[in-house]
Design a protein around this motif. Structure first.
Motif, PDB file in Angstrom:
ATOM      1  N   LEU A  59      11.574   9.214  17.604  1.00 48.44           N
ATOM      2  CA  LEU A  59      10.968   9.838  18.782  1.00 48.44           C
ATOM      3  C   LEU A  59      11.999  10.017  19.888  1.00 48.44           C
ATOM      4  N   ARG A  60      12.879   9.036  20.013  1.00 53.42           N
ATOM      5  CA  ARG A  60      13.933   9.129  21.024  1.00 53.42           C
ATOM      6  C   ARG A  60      14.864  10.301  20.708  1.00 53.42           C
ATOM      7  N   ARG A  61      15.159  10.507  19.448  1.00 53.42           N
ATOM      8  CA  ARG A  61      16.012  11.632  19.056  1.00 53.42           C
ATOM      9  C   ARG A  61      15.334  12.967  19.344  1.00 53.42           C
ATOM     10  N   LEU A  85      10.779  13.440  25.939  1.00 58.15           N
ATOM     11  CA  LEU A  85       9.883  13.665  24.807  1.00 58.15           C
ATOM     12  C   LEU A  85       8.775  14.649  25.168  1.00 58.15           C
ATOM     13  N   ALA A  86       8.248  14.544  26.391  1.00 55.15           N
ATOM     14  CA  ALA A  86       7.187  15.463  26.811  1.00 55.15           C
ATOM     15  C   ALA A  86       7.698  16.899  26.827  1.00 55.15           C
ATOM     16  N   GLY A  87       8.947  17.087  27.252  1.00 59.01           N
ATOM     17  CA  GLY A  87       9.535  18.426  27.238  1.00 59.01           C
ATOM     18  C   GLY A  87       9.680  18.958  25.830  1.00 59.01           C
ATOM     19  N   TYR A  88      10.062  18.075  24.911  1.00 63.27           N
ATOM     20  CA  TYR A  88      10.162  18.487  23.509  1.00 63.27           C
ATOM     21  C   TYR A  88       8.789  18.886  22.971  1.00 63.27           C
ATOM     22  N   ILE A  89       7.771  18.077  23.274  1.00 66.77           N
ATOM     23  CA  ILE A  89       6.421  18.382  22.796  1.00 66.77           C
ATOM     24  C   ILE A  89       5.958  19.725  23.348  1.00 66.77           C
ATOM     25  N   ARG A  90       6.263  19.995  24.618  1.00 59.53           N
ATOM     26  CA  ARG A  90       5.913  21.284  25.216  1.00 59.53           C
ATOM     27  C   ARG A  90       6.579  22.425  24.448  1.00 59.53           C
ATOM     28  N   SER A  91       7.822  22.221  24.012  1.00 64.71           N
ATOM     29  CA  SER A  91       8.526  23.279  23.276  1.00 64.71           C
ATOM     30  C   SER A  91       7.880  23.546  21.921  1.00 64.71           C
ATOM     31  N   ALA A 109      -1.095   8.827  13.901  1.00 59.37           N
ATOM     32  CA  ALA A 109      -0.720   9.778  12.844  1.00 59.37           C
ATOM     33  C   ALA A 109       0.431   9.251  11.992  1.00 59.37           C
ATOM     34  N   GLY A 110       0.876   8.028  12.289  1.00 60.95           N
ATOM     35  CA  GLY A 110       1.984   7.449  11.535  1.00 60.95           C
ATOM     36  C   GLY A 110       3.347   7.884  12.032  1.00 60.95           C
ATOM     37  N   LEU A 111       3.375   8.523  13.205  1.00 59.91           N
ATOM     38  CA  LEU A 111       4.636   9.016  13.775  1.00 59.91           C
ATOM     39  C   LEU A 111       5.072   8.057  14.881  1.00 59.91           C
ATOM     40  N   ASP A 112       5.352   6.832  14.491  1.00 58.07           N
ATOM     41  CA  ASP A 112       5.559   5.776  15.477  1.00 58.07           C
ATOM     42  C   ASP A 112       6.956   5.167  15.424  1.00 58.07           C
ATOM     43  N   ASP A 113       7.914   5.899  14.862  1.00 61.55           N
ATOM     44  CA  ASP A 113       9.284   5.392  14.798  1.00 61.55           C
ATOM     45  C   ASP A 113       9.959   5.636  16.150  1.00 61.55           C
ATOM     46  N   PRO A 114      10.219   4.593  16.935  1.00 60.33           N
ATOM     47  CA  PRO A 114      10.768   4.793  18.286  1.00 60.33           C
ATOM     48  C   PRO A 114      12.137   5.462  18.288  1.00 60.33           C
ATOM     49  N   ASN A 115      12.965   5.174  17.299  1.00 62.23           N
ATOM     50  CA  ASN A 115      14.293   5.790  17.245  1.00 62.23           C
ATOM     51  C   ASN A 115      14.202   7.290  16.976  1.00 62.23           C
TER      52      ASN A 115
END
Length: 263
Positions: A158-160, A168-174, A150-156
């Motif tokens: 995603l880390r934020r 990150l999985a917890g954030y996605i769940r939220s 989806a073009g959402l591949d910026d590691p920095n």
């Protein structure tokens, strides 16, 4: 007026609306460096959750942080939002243009990520996440691939999103929330086992509140069960509705539901 109303325990709904309107106007000014720096606070006071347990001290903190930004709002907007909430115009602080770019970049990345995730809740790995099923390495890899595609591949960035603990999985769940039927079944099962009897009408209403929260937000600090909005039904929150034994069982279940495990 807002702080005085809180101290007097008066209804501050009109002041709340004015402040949220003010924040909404500032949220459209993020191309201005001074506003971009305060973006997180601006978005926080726009949410109703901020006002659930607001205190005079919190209002004072917001007032001090944002009072220098009021001059940046369009004149017609200022006429509609006349309030002593922000009572002093301070000098604009010069911010490095790089900080502005970074703030706007992260905001756009976050909005795009959340919109994409909400549109793809039926992805098999996200369904497992929503149902509290432990994720395998393959599941995590498929989520990563989905974001990359989806073009959402910026590691920095995603880390934020994952926060200080990198969850990150917890954030996605939220973002995608939890499956409603999964939450309801787990809570009712925990109550019945601890109580040995079906839930009362008041208990069902309270469980519905927890289910609503988790199906929308995906996670909750159990301490919240003793705070608003969970004290609206009883001032003692979950303990006032269920008693100690059932409360312990429900808190354990909530912790289990909201933890993100890997297989």
């Amino acid at each position: 007026q807002t702080q005085l109303g809180l101290l007097k325990k008066e209804d501050i709904s009109s002041q709340k609306k004015r402040v949220q309107d003010l924040a909404a106007r500032l949220d459209h000014k993020t191309s201005i460096a001074q506003v971009a720096v305060e973006l997180e606070l601006i978005q926080e006071i726009r949410s109703n959750e901020f006002w659930d347990d607001v205190t005079p001290q919190m209002i004072e903190h917001v007032r001090r942080r944002l009072r220098g930004l009021i001059r940046l709002i369009d004149k017609e907007g200022r006429k509609q939002l006349t309030t002593n909430f922000l009572d002093h115009i301070g000098e604009a602080q010069e911010i490095e243009i790089e900080a502005l770019r970074e703030a706007n970049s992260f905001r756009q990345f976050k909005l795009k990520t959340e919109a994409y995730l909400k549109e793809h809740k039926d992805h098999i790995a996200l369904q497992k996440l929503r149902r509290g099923i432990p994720l395998t390495d393959s599941d995590l890899a498929s989520i990563e691939k989905m974001l990359i595609d989806a073009g959402l591949d910026d590691p920095n960035q995603l880390r934020r999103l994952g926060g200080e603990d990198g969850n990150l999985a917890g954030y996605i769940r939220s973002v995608v929330g939890m499956d409603r039927s999964t939450v309801a079944a787990a809570l009712n099962d925990a109550l019945f086992k601890a109580q040995g009897a079906p839930a009362s009408a008041d208990q069902l209403d309270f469980l519905e509140k927890i289910t609503d929260w988790l199906s929308e937000k995906g996670r909750i600090d159990p301490a919240k069960l003793w705070e608003k909005p969970f004290t609206d039904q009883h001032p003692a929150g979950v303990s006032g509705i269920f008693g100690d034994q059932v409360t312990t069982a429900l808190v354990t279940t909530v912790k289990s539901l909201t933890s993100v495990n890997t297989a």
